[in-house]
Enzyme design. Structure first.
Site, PDB file in Angstrom:
ATOM      1  N   SER A   5       0.822  -1.209   0.000  1.00  0.00           N
ATOM      2  CA  SER A   5       0.000   0.000   0.000  1.00  0.00           C
ATOM      3  C   SER A   5       0.858   1.262   0.000  1.00  0.00           C
ATOM      4  CB  SER A   5      -1.033   0.037   1.114  1.00  0.00           C
ATOM      5  OG  SER A   5      -1.999   1.028   0.801  1.00  0.00           O
TER       6      SER A   5
ATOM      7  N   HIS B  91       3.626  14.289   5.773  1.00  0.00           N
ATOM      8  CA  HIS B  91       3.324  15.646   5.319  1.00  0.00           C
ATOM      9  C   HIS B  91       3.783  16.589   6.428  1.00  0.00           C
ATOM     10  CE1 HIS B  91       0.769  13.831   2.243  1.00  0.00           C
ATOM     11  NE2 HIS B  91       0.276  13.067   3.212  1.00  0.00           N
TER      12      HIS B  91
ATOM     13  N   CYS C 175      -1.177  -3.994   3.670  1.00  0.00           N
ATOM     14  CA  CYS C 175      -1.965  -5.213   3.552  1.00  0.00           C
ATOM     15  C   CYS C 175      -1.026  -6.394   3.756  1.00  0.00           C
ATOM     16  CB  CYS C 175      -2.600  -5.307   2.168  1.00  0.00           C
ATOM     17  SG  CYS C 175      -3.707  -3.934   1.797  1.00  0.00           S
TER      18      CYS C 175
END
Length: 124
Positions: free
Chosen positions: A70, A75, A90
Site C-alpha cells: 500500500s 506531510h 496489507c
C-alpha cells in the site's frame, strides 16, 4: 463494524498527528526520504517507488512511498512544528505500527496522536 462477524481484515492502517517536531527535520527533504525508505524496511514492506514535493522554498514537504502492500506518507508544516504520518499495509507479513513508531522516533515530536483501523472485507 470493522473486523465484525464474517469480515476478513485485508489491511491495517495507522495514521497520526505529530506536534512539536523540530523545524529543521521537517524541512530536510533528503532526511525525510531516508526515513520513509527505512520505515518501509521496518514494516517489512516492499518499496516500489518514492517521491516528494516541496511547497515553496520555505514550505513544507510531502514524502510518500508506494509499497507493494500500500503506502507510507509524511506531510510537514515546519512553520508549525507539525507533521502528519500515514502508514497503510496489507498482508500479515507487514507491521505498519513498527513503521509508524520508527518515523515518530526520527521526528521526535513532543506530542503524538495516533489512530488505528483495519480495512475489512465482508463476505456476502
Amino acid at each position: 463494524m470493522a473486523g465484525g462477524v464474517g469480515a476478513q481484515i485485508v489491511g491495517r492502517h495507522i495514521y497520526g498527528n505529530l506536534y512539536g517536531c523540530e523545524q529543521q527535520i521537517l524541512k530536510d527533504e533528503a532526511a525525510l526520504i531516508t526515513i520513509v525508505k527505512e520505515a518501509a524496511k521496518v514494516a517489512n514492506a516492499i518499496l516500489l517507488s518514492i517521491g516528494s514535493y516541496r511547497f515553496g522554498p520555505e514550505g513544507g514537504l510531502t514524502v510518500f512511498a508506494v509499497v507493494a502492500e500500500s503506502h507510507i506518507s509524511i506531510h510537514t508544516w515546519p512553520e508549525h512544528g507539525f507533521a502528519t504520518v500515514d502508514v497503510y499495509t496489507c498482508g500479515d507479513h507487514t507491521d505498519p505500527k513498527a513503521a509508524f513508531d520508527y518515523i515518530v522516533s526520527k521526528l521526535k515530536p513532543r506530542k503524538v496522536e495516533a489512530f488505528f483501523g483495519d480495512r475489512s472485507m465482508y463476505r456476502e
